[in-house]
Design a protein around this motif. Sequence first.
Motif, PDB file in Angstrom:
ATOM      1  N   GLY A   1       0.812  -1.210   0.000  1.00  0.00           N
ATOM      2  CA  GLY A   1       0.000   0.000   0.000  1.00  0.00           C
ATOM      3  C   GLY A   1       0.845   1.261   0.000  1.00  0.00           C
ATOM      4  N   ALA A   2       0.224   2.371   0.323  1.00  0.00           N
ATOM      5  CA  ALA A   2       0.930   3.658   0.378  1.00  0.00           C
ATOM      6  C   ALA A   2       0.554   4.379   1.672  1.00  0.00           C
ATOM      7  CB  ALA A   2       0.562   4.514  -0.817  1.00  0.00           C
ATOM      8  N   VAL A   3       1.564   5.015   2.289  1.00  0.00           N
ATOM      9  CA  VAL A   3       1.301   5.859   3.463  1.00  0.00           C
ATOM     10  C   VAL A   3       0.952   7.253   2.951  1.00  0.00           C
ATOM     11  CG1 VAL A   3       2.215   6.847   5.580  1.00  0.00           C
ATOM     12  CG2 VAL A   3       2.873   4.522   4.900  1.00  0.00           C
ATOM     13  N   VAL A   4      -0.218   7.734   3.353  1.00  0.00           N
ATOM     14  CA  VAL A   4      -0.660   9.050   2.903  1.00  0.00           C
ATOM     15  C   VAL A   4      -0.819   9.988   4.096  1.00  0.00           C
ATOM     16  CG1 VAL A   4      -1.803   8.166   0.839  1.00  0.00           C
ATOM     17  CG2 VAL A   4      -3.093   8.371   2.980  1.00  0.00           C
ATOM     18  N   GLU A   5      -0.672  11.279   3.831  1.00  0.00           N
ATOM     19  CA  GLU A   5      -0.780  12.320   4.866  1.00  0.00           C
ATOM     20  C   GLU A   5      -1.930  13.254   4.504  1.00  0.00           C
ATOM     21  OE1 GLU A   5       2.589  14.986   6.915  1.00  0.00           O
ATOM     22  OE2 GLU A   5       2.088  15.666   4.884  1.00  0.00           O
ATOM     23  N   TYR A   6      -2.758  13.594   5.501  1.00  0.00           N
ATOM     24  CA  TYR A   6      -3.850  14.538   5.269  1.00  0.00           C
ATOM     25  C   TYR A   6      -3.238  15.910   4.986  1.00  0.00           C
ATOM     26  CZ  TYR A   6      -6.866  10.971   7.386  1.00  0.00           C
ATOM     27  OH  TYR A   6      -7.531   9.807   7.673  1.00  0.00           O
ATOM     28  N   THR A   7      -3.557  16.491   3.840  1.00  0.00           N
ATOM     29  CA  THR A   7      -2.950  17.778   3.481  1.00  0.00           C
ATOM     30  C   THR A   7      -3.421  18.908   4.387  1.00  0.00           C
ATOM     31  OG1 THR A   7      -4.695  18.170   1.832  1.00  0.00           O
ATOM     32  CG2 THR A   7      -2.656  17.132   1.058  1.00  0.00           C
ATOM     33  N   SER A   8      -4.609  18.763   4.939  1.00  0.00           N
ATOM     34  CA  SER A   8      -5.124  19.809   5.837  1.00  0.00           C
ATOM     35  C   SER A   8      -4.615  19.650   7.255  1.00  0.00           C
ATOM     36  CB  SER A   8      -6.655  19.785   5.854  1.00  0.00           C
ATOM     37  OG  SER A   8      -7.122  18.538   6.339  1.00  0.00           O
ATOM     38  N   ALA A   9      -3.940  18.534   7.544  1.00  0.00           N
ATOM     39  CA  ALA A   9      -3.413  18.285   8.884  1.00  0.00           C
ATOM     40  C   ALA A   9      -2.068  17.584   8.767  1.00  0.00           C
ATOM     41  CB  ALA A   9      -4.386  17.443   9.692  1.00  0.00           C
ATOM     42  N   PRO A  10      -1.010  18.310   8.334  1.00  0.00           N
ATOM     43  CA  PRO A  10       0.305  17.698   8.166  1.00  0.00           C
ATOM     44  C   PRO A  10       0.758  16.983   9.433  1.00  0.00           C
ATOM     45  CG  PRO A  10       0.289  19.921   7.299  1.00  0.00           C
ATOM     46  CD  PRO A  10      -1.005  19.733   8.011  1.00  0.00           C
ATOM     47  N   GLY A  11       1.374  15.814   9.223  1.00  0.00           N
ATOM     48  CA  GLY A  11       1.813  15.009  10.357  1.00  0.00           C
ATOM     49  C   GLY A  11       0.856  13.890  10.693  1.00  0.00           C
ATOM     50  N   ASN A  12      -0.357  13.971  10.219  1.00  0.00           N
ATOM     51  CA  ASN A  12      -1.339  12.914  10.436  1.00  0.00           C
ATOM     52  C   ASN A  12      -1.295  11.946   9.248  1.00  0.00           C
ATOM     53  OD1 ASN A  12      -3.339  13.505  12.893  1.00  0.00           O
ATOM     54  ND2 ASN A  12      -2.639  15.451  12.020  1.00  0.00           N
ATOM     55  N   GLU A  13      -0.843  10.735   9.507  1.00  0.00           N
ATOM     56  CA  GLU A  13      -0.632   9.741   8.458  1.00  0.00           C
ATOM     57  C   GLU A  13      -1.570   8.553   8.643  1.00  0.00           C
ATOM     58  OE1 GLU A  13       3.381   8.639   9.028  1.00  0.00           O
ATOM     59  OE2 GLU A  13       4.199  10.668   8.728  1.00  0.00           O
ATOM     60  N   VAL A  14      -1.843   7.870   7.525  1.00  0.00           N
ATOM     61  CA  VAL A  14      -2.678   6.677   7.569  1.00  0.00           C
ATOM     62  C   VAL A  14      -2.277   5.772   6.395  1.00  0.00           C
ATOM     63  CG1 VAL A  14      -4.532   7.699   6.183  1.00  0.00           C
ATOM     64  CG2 VAL A  14      -5.054   5.849   7.794  1.00  0.00           C
ATOM     65  N   LEU A  15      -2.426   4.488   6.579  1.00  0.00           N
ATOM     66  CA  LEU A  15      -2.096   3.532   5.513  1.00  0.00           C
ATOM     67  C   LEU A  15      -3.284   3.371   4.567  1.00  0.00           C
ATOM     68  CD1 LEU A  15      -0.285   1.340   4.222  1.00  0.00           C
ATOM     69  CD2 LEU A  15      -1.372  -0.310   5.790  1.00  0.00           C
ATOM     70  N   LEU A  16      -2.999   3.557   3.269  1.00  0.00           N
ATOM     71  CA  LEU A  16      -3.979   3.263   2.219  1.00  0.00           C
ATOM     72  C   LEU A  16      -3.596   1.895   1.640  1.00  0.00           C
ATOM     73  CD1 LEU A  16      -6.278   3.950   0.270  1.00  0.00           C
ATOM     74  CD2 LEU A  16      -4.634   5.246  -1.104  1.00  0.00           C
ATOM     75  N   HIS A  17      -4.336   0.860   2.032  1.00  0.00           N
ATOM     76  CA  HIS A  17      -3.982  -0.518   1.647  1.00  0.00           C
ATOM     77  C   HIS A  17      -4.180  -0.709   0.158  1.00  0.00           C
ATOM     78  CE1 HIS A  17      -4.145  -4.978   1.601  1.00  0.00           C
ATOM     79  NE2 HIS A  17      -3.278  -4.829   2.626  1.00  0.00           N
ATOM     80  N   VAL A  18      -3.372  -1.570  -0.415  1.00  0.00           N
ATOM     81  CA  VAL A  18      -3.423  -1.822  -1.849  1.00  0.00           C
ATOM     82  C   VAL A  18      -4.814  -2.240  -2.300  1.00  0.00           C
ATOM     83  CG1 VAL A  18      -2.686  -4.237  -1.621  1.00  0.00           C
ATOM     84  CG2 VAL A  18      -2.259  -3.005  -3.775  1.00  0.00           C
ATOM     85  N   SER A  19      -5.541  -2.924  -1.421  1.00  0.00           N
ATOM     86  CA  SER A  19      -6.885  -3.395  -1.785  1.00  0.00           C
ATOM     87  C   SER A  19      -7.890  -2.266  -1.884  1.00  0.00           C
ATOM     88  CB  SER A  19      -7.369  -4.440  -0.762  1.00  0.00           C
ATOM     89  OG  SER A  19      -7.493  -3.843   0.516  1.00  0.00           O
ATOM     90  N   GLU A  20      -7.533  -1.054  -1.358  1.00  0.00           N
ATOM     91  CA  GLU A  20      -8.451   0.084  -1.383  1.00  0.00           C
ATOM     92  C   GLU A  20      -8.055   1.132  -2.412  1.00  0.00           C
ATOM     93  OE1 GLU A  20     -11.247   0.296   0.171  1.00  0.00           O
ATOM     94  OE2 GLU A  20     -11.004  -1.534   1.356  1.00  0.00           O
ATOM     95  N   LEU A  21      -7.061   0.761  -3.286  1.00  0.00           N
ATOM     96  CA  LEU A  21      -6.623   1.723  -4.299  1.00  0.00           C
ATOM     97  C   LEU A  21      -7.617   1.844  -5.446  1.00  0.00           C
ATOM     98  CD1 LEU A  21      -2.799   0.925  -4.491  1.00  0.00           C
ATOM     99  CD2 LEU A  21      -3.841   3.047  -3.702  1.00  0.00           C
ATOM    100  N   ALA A  22      -8.087   0.717  -5.930  1.00  0.00           N
ATOM    101  CA  ALA A  22      -8.979   0.727  -7.098  1.00  0.00           C
ATOM    102  C   ALA A  22      -9.870  -0.502  -7.056  1.00  0.00           C
ATOM    103  CB  ALA A  22      -8.149   0.765  -8.377  1.00  0.00           C
ATOM    104  N   TRP A  23     -10.941  -0.440  -7.840  1.00  0.00           N
ATOM    105  CA  TRP A  23     -11.855  -1.575  -7.871  1.00  0.00           C
ATOM    106  C   TRP A  23     -11.212  -2.762  -8.607  1.00  0.00           C
ATOM    107  CZ3 TRP A  23     -15.761  -1.841  -4.761  1.00  0.00           C
ATOM    108  CH2 TRP A  23     -16.352  -0.653  -4.286  1.00  0.00           C
TER     109      TRP A  23
END
Length: 711
Positions: A641-663
């Motif tokens: 997956g990819a680690v993404v950061e909320y642009t409106s709240a720098p420093g807050n990260e969350v994992l976007l799992h590969v299974s949630e990238l596309a259908w």
Amino acid sequence: MIPQLFVEKIDLGDGRSITIETGRLAKQADGSVVVRMGDTMILATAVSARTANPNVDFLPLTVDYREKFAAAGRFPGGFFKREARPSDSEVLTMRLVDRVLRPLFPDDYHAETQVMIQLMSHDEEVMPDALAGLAASAALAVSDIPFYNLISEVRVARIDGKFVINPSRTDLEKSDIDMMIGASLDSVAMVEGEMKEISEAEMVEAIKFAHEAIKVQIQAQLRLQAAFGKKEIRTYEGEKENEEIYKKVKAAAYDKIYAIAKVGSAKHERTAAFAEVKEEIKALFTEEELAADGDLVSKYFYKTNKEAVRNVVLELGVRLDGRKTTDIRPIWCETDYLPRVHGSALFTRGETQALATVTLGTSREANQIDSPSEQGEEKFYLHYNFPPFSTGEAKPLRGTSRREVGHGNLAQRALKNMIPVDCPYTIRIVSEVLESNGSSSMATVCAGTMALMDAGVQMVKPVSGIAMGLITDGEKFAVLSDILGDEDHLGDMDFKVTGTADGITACQMDIKIDGLRYDIMEQALGQAREGRLHILGKLTETIAAPREDVKAYAPKIITRTIPGNFIGALIGPGGKVIQELQKATGTTIVINEVNEEGVIEILGTDPAGIEAVLAKIKSITFKPQVGEAYEVKVIKMLDFGAVVEYTSAPGNEVLLHVSELAWERTENVTDVVNMGDVFEVKYLGLDPKTRKEKVSRKALLQRPPREDKKE
């Protein structure tokens, strides 16, 4: 053997009472009493030397008031665990008592006299300063010291339209009047206090109410005096007198002084003219006569000078500087005088000038109050300095004087209720008196008002002040507006009144004669209002309203409230996060915990720095809502997956799992996203299996149609 006690009780009429006791403590003092109200107990003693220094021509009176920390079951603060120099509140209480007692001793009594008052037990529901005057007078009443006109002092408040004597501190917070009144049976001698824009009539009504309560307290002292056995007043050697010398001085000096006084002149010119007359008078005596009685010549010259100047006012309505009784001296004002301070103003009235500066800060700069009878802090405070050059003198500097403390307190009380309740700043005013010939404390009020508006403090209303005087011979009288220093010394009253266009905010009155009539007081207040409004007009001509914002060099303050559980994250381990944030942004950050919430004050001159702090706070307190979409940025690529950061709240990260990238089935993460890509995801809350936060990109994409299965 327990000594015989003598006790008198004063009923306040509402279930509360005050007792005065003598005969138990400090019996070697000339007089001693214990005054008690509730569990507050005050010991007052009076001692006076049996002989006077022949070279002293005044009363060397010392009034000392001290609060013992043990009285409140507390330890003194600081490194040395004992009481040291008096606090400002103790000094103010000393002044309240001194100003009433001093004029009531015989004019020719010059023996060293000391009145000591100390708080021995403190009840939080009883304010001890309101009992100090009663205690001092009662100690003198049971002594043989020449003090014939007993006094007392009370605090008067008005709560829900009803006057109350000696209210508790809690009750006082609900009052629109806080005045201390000192008086004898016959007349009011001292008034000091603050009000929330009351009228002149309301002020007189409050004084009359207080005076009636004081009369009851004086009657109790007289009963105690009689029960104890009134001591025979000690004999003392009065001032040396010589009627022949007096007649000679008056005959030679009176007309000359009268002629100088009625012309009207500036202070230095007038002083030089009077000094020349004095030299002429001294020339009428031989060197031998001056060696023997030179002190009497000077004394009688001053007495003649006082009589002549007063008569010019009473007979001609002309004052020393040529003004009429109601005239105000010329005024000029200037704001923004000092380029780097947060706010500044110059106020000049005649030969009196004050330069006021305003400094804005956070709650960290609040003035801490820590005394046995009061704990807390002041977010608005004023300091007054009176250097000797302001009167053309060279004198040693020995720290802040009692006079400076008292005058500064009066100006602070005049302005404090005009500071908005929601003002985020801690505010310090410093008044430097640069010239003085007539009320520098009232000049401080005027300069302080303009400096506050110059600093961008959104005052509720501007405040001005005026000092009134009185000259009377018992029948004729003249009320003087905007008094000179000489008129203060030679006159019978010093009455300072401050207020807005709508009412009085503070006052201080000292009476030097017995029997001030209420009609004279009412005239003085009415005349003061006219003068006060005239001065207020001069202030608002200079600066009509507060500046819309603080100056470039002044810090802006922004406040934010965050949930209490985020305070630790903002501070960081050992304060690391907040310290690095302050360094990086050039700001000052103060966090106070109030009702389980964090109140954050951000102080800085650079808007970008303040915005950076706000962004950090937003980042730390960011909490995504289930079902909402948020913009994110890829900051790390992983196999699953990819680690993404909320642009409106720098420093807050969350994992976007590969299974949630596309259908569609995704073999490689890089087939869909890459480092630095920005897109939106939907927050799905906590994954029930992993108990970790879950976001989805595909949830915001249109799901492709399903292909039909082949038969």
